[in-house]
Enzyme design. Structure first.
Site, mmCIF file in Angstrom:
data_model
loop_
_atom_site.group_PDB
_atom_site.id
_atom_site.type_symbol
_atom_site.label_atom_id
_atom_site.label_comp_id
_atom_site.label_asym_id
_atom_site.label_seq_id
_atom_site.Cartn_x
_atom_site.Cartn_y
_atom_site.Cartn_z
ATOM 1 N N ASN A 153 0.806 -1.233 0.000
ATOM 2 C CA ASN A 153 0.000 0.000 0.000
ATOM 3 C C ASN A 153 0.840 1.283 0.000
ATOM 4 O O ASN A 153 0.458 2.274 -0.632
ATOM 5 C CB ASN A 153 -1.015 -0.018 1.146
ATOM 6 C CG ASN A 153 -0.372 -0.082 2.510
ATOM 7 O OD1 ASN A 153 0.706 -0.659 2.659
ATOM 8 N ND2 ASN A 153 -0.999 0.511 3.489
ATOM 9 N N GLU A 252 3.731 -4.929 12.321
ATOM 10 C CA GLU A 252 2.783 -3.824 12.136
ATOM 11 C C GLU A 252 1.672 -4.392 11.260
ATOM 12 O O GLU A 252 1.870 -4.636 10.066
ATOM 13 C CB GLU A 252 3.480 -2.632 11.484
ATOM 14 C CG GLU A 252 4.597 -2.086 12.379
ATOM 15 C CD GLU A 252 5.256 -0.803 11.873
ATOM 16 O OE1 GLU A 252 5.202 -0.542 10.651
ATOM 17 O OE2 GLU A 252 5.833 -0.082 12.699
ATOM 18 N N CYS A 286 -3.269 1.355 6.540
ATOM 19 C CA CYS A 286 -3.663 0.580 7.727
ATOM 20 C C CYS A 286 -4.325 1.464 8.767
ATOM 21 O O CYS A 286 -5.063 0.980 9.615
ATOM 22 C CB CYS A 286 -2.421 -0.070 8.321
ATOM 23 S SG CYS A 286 -1.151 1.127 8.749
ATOM 24 N N GLU A 465 7.656 0.630 16.537
ATOM 25 C CA GLU A 465 8.798 1.175 15.800
ATOM 26 C C GLU A 465 8.665 2.686 15.844
ATOM 27 O O GLU A 465 7.685 3.223 16.342
ATOM 28 C CB GLU A 465 8.831 0.595 14.381
ATOM 29 C CG GLU A 465 9.064 -0.922 14.429
ATOM 30 C CD GLU A 465 9.466 -1.564 13.105
ATOM 31 O OE1 GLU A 465 10.095 -0.905 12.268
ATOM 32 O OE2 GLU A 465 9.145 -2.755 12.917
#
Ligand code: NAD
Ligand code: 6OD
Length: 484
Positions: A153, A252, A286, A465
């Site tokens: 993405n 993630e 996301c 992160e």
């Protein structure tokens, strides 16, 4: 036909097989991608291991940081090539790739180059039993070979989000970009070469997930850590694979993010912010909000304004500067999103706008477009409100009290991001603290400071992160206890 090659030990390498790279805006094949088989993945891991034993492993932090700045400059000097690669691979509007993806790729290297130079370590002066003193201090060491697996993405943004801190910490990496978007990872290899990054420090293997380059990399015994961005289910599969060799992981993953809009919000700002949160990158971020909760007093007006906004978005060729909405990534993903559009109607949704496929009357009809879509009227328990769709779609529901809004927003197995829209900052702070997520925005969305922790809870991921959190994941600490 253009070829997109693997990059192993400083060389661009073909594979035994190729697969097609498709432009989602019209369905045409734009390149053949060299697929890495298991022996090539093995060669990439060996090349990375050798690089750690060579000059790269002996570089000072200052010199590593200087090289990271060179990479950032190299990305900028090929700005148009990166934009073109991202637009052709993803179908995202050229304006978005130029404003978000490519600048962020350069920024990722700059931020971690600067951070590694200033990152401090804890130290303690300890009293020994015999009344003397010991000095405890930790030193940061690279993990070794890091396997990096990324989605389609935001290809170069998300790849460099991991490569930059991994290199800053002195690791060597093997990256496996998404099979849907292979171009920018190989382009980055050219930048690495020109920046003088030693051979083997950055390697690219192309391919798929199960029984392909993704799995070969994650189960490789000589890979010391795996960092992954992608679907929650894929995260679960990778976790199983890495368990056999006990590697640290950073995940993630997906989201089913909520936005809460209070009646006292700045109305125009909230409508515009929610429109971005629902439709940016064709809803394929996301962090996108697929569940919008709006205080009942402004519900009707808000839905009407959001509808107007959604209908004003221009679907079209990603190459046109006026296009806001490009296609979805693939025919298969469009099938998935359209299956949710059908399901929403079966589950009793009212379609406020969209719900179908646009017609263009030109080659874009061969692309994977869907209309930006807004639903209302669904029960909170149905699949369309529970499952991540990952398209330009949201469901808007009313709420009466702050407690109800918090309860509905938190009623999910995911926990990535939330946004809250209110002019009462005390309430914004109070509600934000109650969100079971890793990132909460108040009166904004996707506003990033790269030094902050980024990640999710529940099905949305493991670990954080960003800033020092990235440095902590990509390094091992050796505590030294020095008796004085
Ligand atoms: P995906 O999980 O299908 O694929 C991601 C990567 O994993 C690809 O490179 C793929 O080839 C690889 N892969 C697939 N199966 C594998 C396996 N068994 N072993 C090793 N590698 C494997 O995800 P996607 O469809 O590319 O991306 C969309 C998803 O990513 C959405 O769920 C979205 O929410 C999530 N995402 C999360 C974040 C975040 O920061 N939390 C960011 C972007 C995307
Ligand atoms: O901004 C970032 O650093 C980041 N990791 C964004 C993730 C977006 C998900 O699609």
């Amino acid at each position: 036909m253009k070829s997109i090659l693997n990059y192993v030990g400083g060389k661009f390498v073909k594979g035994k097989r190729e697969f097609a790279d498709v432009n989602p805006a019209n369905g045409s094949v734009i390149a053949e991608v060299a697929e890495a088989d298991e022996s090539l993945v093995d060669a990439a891991v060996s090349a990375a291991r050798s690089a750690l034993q060579g000059p790269w492993g002996r570089l000072s932090v200052r010199d590593r940081a200087a090289l990271l700045h060179k990479i950032a400059a190299g990305i900028e000097s090929r700005f148009d090539c990166f934009v073109a690669a991202e637009v052709a691979d993803t179908g995202k509007p050229i304006t978005l790739a130029s404003k978000l993806d490519v600048p962020r790729a350069a920024a990722n290297f700059r931020v971690f180059a600067d951070l590694i130079k200033t990152a401090g370590m804890e130290s303690f002066q300890t009293e020994t039993p015999d009344g003397k003193t010991a000095l405890n201090y930790a030193v940061r060491k690279p993990l070794g070979v890091v396997g990096i697996i990324t989605p389609w993405n935001l290809p170069i943004l998300l790849l460099t989000w991991k490569v930059a801190p991994a290199l800053a910490c002195g690791n060597a990496v093997v990256v496996k970009p998404s099979e849907e978007t292979p171009a920018s990872a190989t382009l980055l290899a050219e930048v690495m070469q020109q920046a003088g990054i030693p051979d083997g420090v950055y390697n690219v293997v192309h391919g798929f997930g199960p029984n392909s380059a993704g799995e070969f990399l994650t189960r490789h015994p000589d890979v010391n850590a795996v960092t992954f961005t992608g679907e929650s289910q894929t995260g679960a599969a990778i976790m199983k694979t890495v368990a056999a060799t006990v590697k640290p992981v950073s995940f993630e993953l997906g989201g089913k993010n909520a936005a809460i809009v209070f009646a006292d919000c700045d109305f125009e700002e909230a409508v515009s912010g929610i429109s971005d949160a629902a439709f940016l990158n064709t809803g394929q971020v996301c962090l996108c909000a697929e569940r919008i909760y709006v205080e009942r007093g402004i519900f009707e007006r808000f839905v009407e304004a959001l509808k107007k906004k959604a209908e004003s978005l221009r679907m079209g060729s990603p190459l046109e500067s006026t296009t806001n909405i490009g296609p979805l990534i693939s025919r298969q993903h469009r099938e998935k999103v359209l299956s949710y559009y059908r399901l929403a109607r079966q589950e009793g949704a009212t379609t406020v706008t969209g719900g179908g496929v646009p017609g263009f009357g030109n080659d874009l009809d061969g692309g994977f477009y869907v209309q930006p879509t807004i639903y209302t009227g669904l029960a909170e328990t149905v699949r369309c409100v529970k499952e991540e769709i990952f398209g330009p779609v949201c469901h808007v529901a009313p709420f009466d009290t702050e407690e109800e809004a918090v309860r509905m927003a938190n009623d999910t197995k995911y926990g990535l991001a939330a946004s809250i829209w209110t002019s009462n900052l005390k309430r914004g702070h109070r509600v934000a603290q109650q969100m079971n997520v890793g990132i909460t925005w108040v009166n904004c969305w996707f506003l990033r400071d790269l030094r902050t922790p980024f990640g999710g809870v529940g099905l949305s991921g493991i670990g954080r992160e960003g800033g020092i959190h990235s440095l902590n994941f990509y390094s091992d600490l050796n505590n030294i206890c020095l008796r004085l």
